[in-house]
Scaffold this motif. Structure first.
Motif, mmCIF file in Angstrom:
data_model
loop_
_atom_site.group_PDB
_atom_site.id
_atom_site.type_symbol
_atom_site.label_atom_id
_atom_site.label_comp_id
_atom_site.label_asym_id
_atom_site.label_seq_id
_atom_site.Cartn_x
_atom_site.Cartn_y
_atom_site.Cartn_z
ATOM 1 N N UNK A 7 0.830 -1.205 0.000
ATOM 2 C CA UNK A 7 0.000 0.000 0.000
ATOM 3 C C UNK A 7 0.864 1.253 0.000
ATOM 4 N N UNK A 8 1.938 1.233 0.799
ATOM 5 C CA UNK A 8 2.847 2.380 0.863
ATOM 6 C C UNK A 8 3.581 2.572 -0.457
ATOM 7 N N UNK A 9 3.998 1.483 -1.093
ATOM 8 C CA UNK A 9 4.712 1.567 -2.376
ATOM 9 C C UNK A 9 3.815 2.136 -3.462
ATOM 10 N N UNK A 10 2.548 1.712 -3.476
ATOM 11 C CA UNK A 10 1.604 2.237 -4.465
ATOM 12 C C UNK A 10 1.355 3.729 -4.260
ATOM 13 N N UNK A 11 1.234 4.134 -2.988
ATOM 14 C CA UNK A 11 1.012 5.557 -2.691
ATOM 15 C C UNK A 11 2.204 6.395 -3.150
ATOM 16 N N UNK A 12 3.417 5.899 -2.909
ATOM 17 C CA UNK A 12 4.622 6.624 -3.325
ATOM 18 C C UNK A 12 4.721 6.677 -4.846
ATOM 19 N N UNK A 13 4.389 5.573 -5.498
ATOM 20 C CA UNK A 13 4.460 5.529 -6.956
ATOM 21 C C UNK A 13 3.478 6.507 -7.583
ATOM 22 N N UNK A 14 2.285 6.579 -7.020
ATOM 23 C CA UNK A 14 1.269 7.469 -7.566
ATOM 24 C C UNK A 14 1.573 8.930 -7.289
ATOM 25 N N UNK A 15 2.194 9.185 -6.138
ATOM 26 C CA UNK A 15 2.460 10.585 -5.765
ATOM 27 C C UNK A 15 3.729 11.120 -6.416
ATOM 28 N N UNK A 16 4.801 10.301 -6.398
ATOM 29 C CA UNK A 16 6.105 10.786 -6.872
ATOM 30 C C UNK A 16 6.491 10.233 -8.237
ATOM 31 N N UNK A 17 5.589 9.460 -8.856
ATOM 32 C CA UNK A 17 5.841 8.901 -10.190
ATOM 33 C C UNK A 17 7.085 8.013 -10.210
ATOM 34 N N UNK A 18 7.330 7.296 -9.114
ATOM 35 C CA UNK A 18 8.451 6.361 -9.038
ATOM 36 C C UNK A 18 7.915 4.937 -9.111
ATOM 37 N N UNK A 19 8.392 4.172 -10.094
ATOM 38 C CA UNK A 19 7.920 2.815 -10.258
ATOM 39 C C UNK A 19 8.524 1.863 -9.238
ATOM 40 N N UNK A 20 7.989 0.660 -9.214
ATOM 41 C CA UNK A 20 8.557 -0.396 -8.376
ATOM 42 C C UNK A 20 8.176 -1.734 -8.994
ATOM 43 N N UNK A 21 8.825 -2.768 -8.529
ATOM 44 C CA UNK A 21 8.547 -4.116 -9.025
ATOM 45 C C UNK A 21 8.170 -5.015 -7.858
#
Length: 377
Positions: free
Chosen positions: A219-233
């Protein structure tokens, strides 16, 4: 428990909160009385003499130093003591202005009494500051009372001064003990609360995060990705033929195998932002931020190689005589939520199994599939 590093950390955190609260309301009171004194000076249209002007400068400096301390996020012993000392000086400066400008010792002494009461409440947790400020206020109070000695009898002077040590003694024996004991219980309860929170997201067997920890991290990774446009795997890793391993060697050996695999994963991912979790059984999940498809493929190959290097014997595997893993990975894309990215990674791990296991499959999205076979000989 009081001597543990964890206790010290929590204690300093609580102490910092108490310190900031003390400085904050002491600063508000100083500013309030400073405004009243300034108002009276303006009403009287009386120019400041040299001593009062100096006192005004000291008060201004005290306010700046104390306000700066309120912006700090961590416990700072020197900064807090400096701010408290400067606020004590600010109270003394206000009394000096009243006495110097209007030659009124009585209202200046009354202000010091207020300052003394505020000080013993604000500095209850620091005995050195408490004694220092009390001594300073008592000394200044005696000086002002001596200016009134013609109007006061000796007994009146003694009784007037004695309220400082009497009030201080009573405070030390009653209210301070209650406040200190209360602070101890706050620290203890906070430590127990955080320990329970930590235990609730830690897997008992492998000591890495469990499924609950994984959900929070995802949930935290998705929030960061959506806010800061940083992807993750998201990687989902499944130990190949683990049921057969348990059937052959027993569940205690299976537990030791899972512990070893968790250690290998943890060593492969050393960044603080990398999250290694156990979803349950022989299934693990890893969140790797700021990683594209190509880098994710390299990571999968590195994991396979680390497992191969560990050479954990598997007596009943259909593909090797050592433990192997199948990896499914999904890279974040715009619009992803917890369900969609997990579904892609889960689909990828099943595809890796259908490819013959001991390989990895990475899905960038539903329409375009990227597969990376990482067979280890």
């Amino acid at each position: 428990m009081k001597n543990s590093a964890e206790w010290k950390g929590y204690s300093e955190e609580i102490q910092h909160t108490v310190n900031k609260s003390s400085i904050q309301w002491m600063l508000i009171l100083v500013i309030f009385f400073h405004a009243i004194v300034t108002l009276y000076i303006n009403i009287d249209s009386q120019p400041l003499n040299g001593l009062s002007a100096l006192a005004y400068g000291v008060i201004g400096l005290s306010i700046i130093i104390s306000a700066t301390y309120l912006r700090t996020d961590k416990y700072q012993f020197i900064s807090f003591n400096l701010s408290s000392a400067m606020l004590t000086v600010a109270w003394l400066s206000l009394a000096l202005i009243i006495y110097s400008q209007w030659e009124q010792a009585e209202p200046a002494a009354d202000l010091l009494t207020i300052a003394f009461i505020c000080s013993i409440l604000a500095n209850f947790s620091n005995i050195a500051l408490l004694l220092l400020s009390s001594t300073a206020f008592a000394t200044a109070f005696v000086f002002l009372q001596l200016q009134l000695q013609l109007q006061l009898a000796t007994l009146d002077l003694f009784i007037s001064f004695s309220k400082f040590p009497v009030l201080l003694f009573l405070f030390m024996q009653t209210i301070r003990k209650m406040l200190t004991k209360g602070q101890y219980h706050v620290v203890k309860n906070e430590m127990l609360k955080r320990q329970l929170q930590r235990i609730s997201i830690i897997d008992d067997l492998t000591q890495i995060q469990n499924r609950k920890g994984f959900r929070l991290a995802l949930s935290s990774s998705l929030a960061s990705a959506q806010r800061f446009k940083l992807g993750f795997t998201l990687l989902i890793l499944d130990v190949d033929y683990f049921k057969q391993y348990n059937d052959s060697l027993g569940h205690p050996a299976g537990d030791q195998c899972l512990i070893k695999i968790a250690e290998i994963f943890t060593k492969c991912f050393k960044r603080e932002t990398d999250i290694v979790t156990r979803l349950g059984g022989e299934e693990f999940a890893i969140l790797v931020p700021d990683v594209d498809w190509y880098t994710a493929d390299k990571i999968c190959q590195r994991i396979h190689q680390a497992i191969a290097n560990a050479a954990i014997i598997h007596p009943d595997s259909s593909i090797d005589n050592k433990i192997t893993i199948s990896i499914g990975a999904a890279t974040y894309k715009a619009g992803d939520d917890e369900t969609s990215i997990y579904a892609r990674a889960d689909k990828a791990v099943y595809q890796a199994k259908s490819q013959g296991r001991n390989c990895s499959v990475i899905l960038a999205n539903e329409s375009h599939q990227n597969m990376a076979e990482s067979k280890v000989d």
